[in-house]
Design a protein around this motif. Structure first.
Motif, PDB file in Angstrom:
ATOM      1  N   LEU A 134       0.822  -1.213   0.000  1.00 25.01           N
ATOM      2  CA  LEU A 134       0.000   0.000   0.000  1.00 25.01           C
ATOM      3  C   LEU A 134       0.855   1.262   0.000  1.00 25.01           C
ATOM      4  CD1 LEU A 134      -2.820  -1.021   2.500  1.00 25.01           C
ATOM      5  CD2 LEU A 134      -3.042  -0.688   0.033  1.00 25.01           C
ATOM      6  N   LEU A 135       1.958   1.245   0.751  1.00 23.90           N
ATOM      7  CA  LEU A 135       2.827   2.414   0.795  1.00 23.90           C
ATOM      8  C   LEU A 135       3.472   2.669  -0.570  1.00 23.90           C
ATOM      9  CD1 LEU A 135       4.576   2.007   4.280  1.00 23.90           C
ATOM     10  CD2 LEU A 135       2.652   3.471   3.685  1.00 23.90           C
ATOM     11  N   MET A 136       3.885   1.606  -1.236  1.00 22.30           N
ATOM     12  CA  MET A 136       4.485   1.775  -2.558  1.00 22.30           C
ATOM     13  C   MET A 136       3.431   2.172  -3.595  1.00 22.30           C
ATOM     14  SD  MET A 136       7.585   1.674  -2.096  1.00 22.30           S
ATOM     15  CE  MET A 136       7.904   1.992  -3.836  1.00 22.30           C
ATOM     16  N   PHE A 137       2.223   1.668  -3.434  1.00 26.38           N
ATOM     17  CA  PHE A 137       1.139   2.096  -4.328  1.00 26.38           C
ATOM     18  C   PHE A 137       0.920   3.596  -4.187  1.00 26.38           C
ATOM     19  CE2 PHE A 137      -3.424   3.056  -4.815  1.00 26.38           C
ATOM     20  CZ  PHE A 137      -3.589   2.728  -6.158  1.00 26.38           C
ATOM     21  N   TYR A 138       0.979   4.087  -2.960  1.00 25.45           N
ATOM     22  CA  TYR A 138       0.802   5.520  -2.732  1.00 25.45           C
ATOM     23  C   TYR A 138       1.915   6.310  -3.412  1.00 25.45           C
ATOM     24  CZ  TYR A 138      -0.027   9.939  -0.331  1.00 25.45           C
ATOM     25  OH  TYR A 138      -0.279  11.266  -0.066  1.00 25.45           O
ATOM     26  N   LEU A 139       3.160   5.867  -3.225  1.00 27.13           N
ATOM     27  CA  LEU A 139       4.293   6.597  -3.789  1.00 27.13           C
ATOM     28  C   LEU A 139       4.344   6.525  -5.310  1.00 27.13           C
ATOM     29  CD1 LEU A 139       7.249   5.727  -1.375  1.00 27.13           C
ATOM     30  CD2 LEU A 139       6.314   7.989  -1.810  1.00 27.13           C
ATOM     31  N   ASP A 140       4.125   5.342  -5.848  1.00 25.19           N
ATOM     32  CA  ASP A 140       4.298   5.139  -7.286  1.00 25.19           C
ATOM     33  C   ASP A 140       3.125   5.617  -8.118  1.00 25.19           C
ATOM     34  OD1 ASP A 140       6.760   4.014  -6.868  1.00 25.19           O
ATOM     35  OD2 ASP A 140       6.069   1.937  -6.994  1.00 25.19           O
ATOM     36  N   MET A 166       6.063   8.280   5.893  1.00 25.78           N
ATOM     37  CA  MET A 166       5.219   7.093   5.958  1.00 25.78           C
ATOM     38  C   MET A 166       5.861   5.987   6.784  1.00 25.78           C
ATOM     39  SD  MET A 166       3.396   6.774   2.213  1.00 25.78           S
ATOM     40  CE  MET A 166       4.904   6.367   1.360  1.00 25.78           C
ATOM     41  N   ILE A 167       7.171   5.855   6.692  1.00 31.96           N
ATOM     42  CA  ILE A 167       7.859   4.791   7.412  1.00 31.96           C
ATOM     43  C   ILE A 167       7.946   5.084   8.904  1.00 31.96           C
ATOM     44  CG2 ILE A 167      10.111   3.685   7.743  1.00 31.96           C
ATOM     45  CD1 ILE A 167      10.534   3.852   4.742  1.00 31.96           C
ATOM     46  N   SER A 168       8.267   6.324   9.261  1.00 32.66           N
ATOM     47  CA  SER A 168       8.635   6.601  10.654  1.00 32.66           C
ATOM     48  C   SER A 168       7.639   7.467  11.420  1.00 32.66           C
ATOM     49  CB  SER A 168      10.012   7.283  10.686  1.00 32.66           C
ATOM     50  OG  SER A 168       9.986   8.496   9.961  1.00 32.66           O
ATOM     51  N   LEU A 177      -2.094   5.191   4.417  1.00 35.53           N
ATOM     52  CA  LEU A 177      -2.546   3.815   4.258  1.00 35.53           C
ATOM     53  C   LEU A 177      -4.042   3.735   3.965  1.00 35.53           C
ATOM     54  CD1 LEU A 177      -0.590   1.832   7.026  1.00 35.53           C
ATOM     55  CD2 LEU A 177      -0.408   1.546   4.542  1.00 35.53           C
ATOM     56  N   CYS A 178      -4.839   4.586   4.634  1.00 33.68           N
ATOM     57  CA  CYS A 178      -6.280   4.521   4.391  1.00 33.68           C
ATOM     58  C   CYS A 178      -6.607   4.990   2.978  1.00 33.68           C
ATOM     59  CB  CYS A 178      -7.059   5.303   5.444  1.00 33.68           C
ATOM     60  SG  CYS A 178      -7.001   7.096   5.315  1.00 33.68           S
TER      61      CYS A 178
END
Length: 571
Positions: A134-140, A166-168, A177-178
């Motif tokens: 999900l985090l990579m979907f957001y970034l990419d 997002m990581i920290s 994420l939502c």
């Protein structure tokens, strides 16, 4: 259950948090006399009842979804009916809290996100594989889709700050994420694959809970102890605002905006500001407090802004935009109007502190003038109420705004003939000034700025002369805007960055132009990803239906933008 809590309440809070649970759940005014239900024991019976109510709300979601212009999947109507109330509570908590030292802060919550300014240590995060996806979907995919013009220079760290946040930073991570969960589910749905909407709802609820806890942490202390945390909360609020707008849930738009504005003003200590130089000084001083910048490479020869520095600058851009657009609907002076000249204009050869074209593709001068028109509308409205409107003064003020808009617009139109398309590529990093962000393709920036400028002039004319769609001035700018949108758009998806001007233009369009505007909207697929565009078109259609009625006599754009009685922020 989440809604049974009693929120913190500062001396200036306007809302009571002591109402009975059922009244608060139903969003009704409470006389605070009824006793709470016997099942509300804070234990097993309360948990079972909470689960039962959630099931019932979810089962009846279809009854409420009919009231929305786009279908919300199962569970999201219950989100709109329950989670949004906690957001409203959060906004009021932040807006009303007294930010001074009133004692110690709960230490377990301190580890959640809002570390003190002198202890800017990232929290440790362990990710499930689903979170990583999900985090990579957001970034990419998602972030470039939402903000196609935000391309900070790789020599300034690019978009690395988003990944770091997002990581920290839990409060930012949950907000992203939502969003990712929702939009990725939409993609699965478009591909005719099954979607677990319960998981989407859970992630959304988690985002609101982390935001609530972060706000609660700051409520009892001096904001100077939480500068980094406050920036993260502000960034999260702006992301939640965009998320709810994407869902076409506008109920809490003003609450989110009020909360973010309150944070922004406190962080910049705007009460101490007097003059343009003071604003710039306070802004730069605050940015320095969010540092130090990060050194990269073994020899530490490249310095990039800290994650909080980049987050604050980006979030401030979104906040200024939302504030200006909201003011056009509310007929109020923008809340940050007194700081527009300081934040959005060049000073002594220095570039503006905030450059909106790098975030949303439209140059600052348009928003400066839209803010002035909104302030003029607010002045006119108040004068009419007082019975002392000076029409000559109104026309004088409007003429100054018109001349500024027309001058810039003519210059853009002259230069647009020589502008080249295309975007940044790898070779650009060897020629670009490393202290400035990559610029969007000039042809796209010119197009988007011109569309906004034409709409700003239409807005100005309606404020001065009333609803006059047949006037030569209005027809010229409406036609010019529609031509740009119809024949010069490099990609139909860019309409997402021009929803307000699209709506303003469409509301004043002639019947013969309706099919063109309808065609622009119908080519956007899938429809669920362009909810605000379709909301704008829904507003336009409602105006078209009223053309031949007496309702148009005292009509104005602010009435259009308060569609259905709620504030609709078209961003």
């Amino acid at each position: 259950m989440e809604h049974s809590r009693v929120g913190p309440q500062g001396p200036s809070a306007k809302r009571s948090f002591n109402g009975c649970w059922t009244c608060r759940l139903r969003r009704k005014k409470c006389d605070e006399n009824p006793d709470k239900p016997e099942w509300m024991d804070g234990g097993l019976r309360q948990t079972k009842m909470a689960q039962q109510i959630k099931r019932e709300v979810k089962d009846n979601a279809h009854l409420r979804s009919a009231q929305r212009s786009t279908h919300l999947p199962g569970g999201y109507s219950s989100f709109a009916d329950s989670a949004l109330e906690s957001v409203e509570d959060n906004a009021e908590l932040l807006n009303g809290m007294q930010l001074h030292d009133t004692g110690s802060t709960d230490s377990p919550l301190r580890n959640l996100d809002c570390t003190a300014a002198h202890a800017n240590t990232p929290s440790t995060a362990t990710f499930e594989r689903s979170d990583t996806v999900l985090l990579m979907f957001y970034l990419d995919y998602l972030f470039p889709f939402l903000f196609p013009f935000y391309r900070p220079s790789p020599l300034q760290g690019g978009r690395a700050w988003i990944l770091e946040m997002m990581i920290s930073r839990p409060v930012v991570r949950q907000a992203t994420l939502c969003q990712s969960s929702y939009f990725l589910s939409r993609a699965h749905e478009a591909a005719n694959q099954s979607v677990d909407w319960d998981t989407v709802l859970t992630r959304t609820r988690d985002a609101f809970e982390v935001l609530r806890q972060s706000l609660q942490l700051m409520s009892g202390s001096d904001i100077s102890e939480h500068l980094h945390g406050a920036v993260r909360v502000m960034a999260s609020i702006m992301q939640v605002q965009r998320f709810e707008i994407a869902l076409l849930s506008f109920e809490n738009c003003r609450a989110h905006l009020t909360a973010a504005l309150s944070l922004f003003k406190q962080l910049l200590d705007t009460e101490s500001i007097n003059g343009i130089d003071a604003v710039r000084s306070n802004f730069e001083a605050f940015m320095n407090k969010l540092g130090p910048s990060t050194w990269v490479l073994p020899a530490q020869c490249i310095q990039v802004p800290s994650a909080e520095q980049s987050a604050f600058r980006f979030s401030s851009s979104l906040l200024l935009l939302d504030d200006i657009i909201a003011s056009t609907a509310l007929q109020e002076e923008p809340a940050l109007y007194a700081f527009h000249q300081s934040l959005l204009t060049s000073n002594d050869g220095l570039e503006p502190l905030i450059q909106l074209d790098t975030a949303i593709g439209c140059q600052n001068w348009v928003f400066l003038e839209i803010g002035k028109v909104a302030a003029l509308d607010a002045w006119k409205t108040q004068c009419k109420k007082n019975g002392n409107l000076d029409v000559i003064e109104l026309v004088h003020r409007a003429t100054v705004i018109k001349e500024c808009l027309m001058s810039h617009l003519r210059e853009l139109e002259r230069n647009s003939r020589n502008m080249q398309g295309g975007g940044n590529d790898l070779m650009d990093i060897f020629t670009v000034d490393c202290h400035h962000p990559f610029k969007p393709p000039p042809s796209q920036t010119s197009l988007i700025t011109r569309v906004w400028a034409h709409a700003a002039l239409v807005y100005l004319f309606t404020v001065v002369s009333g609803w006059q769609p047949a006037s030569d001035d209005i027809r010229y700018h409406v036609c010019s805007s529609i031509e740009l949108l119809t024949y010069h758009m490099p990609s139909p998806t860019l309409l997402r960055t021009m929803v307000w001007p699209f709506c303003v233009t469409g509301c004043l369009a002639e019947p013969a132009q309706e099919s063109q505007l309808r065609g622009i909207v119908e080519c956007l697929r899938p429809p669920s990803l362009f909810g605000t565009v379709r909301k704008a078109f829904e507003i336009m259609e409602s105006v078209w239906r009223k053309r031949a009625t007496d309702d148009m006599v005292n009509f104005d754009l602010a009435t259009c933008l308060r569609y259905g009685g709620e504030l609709v922020i078209l961003v």
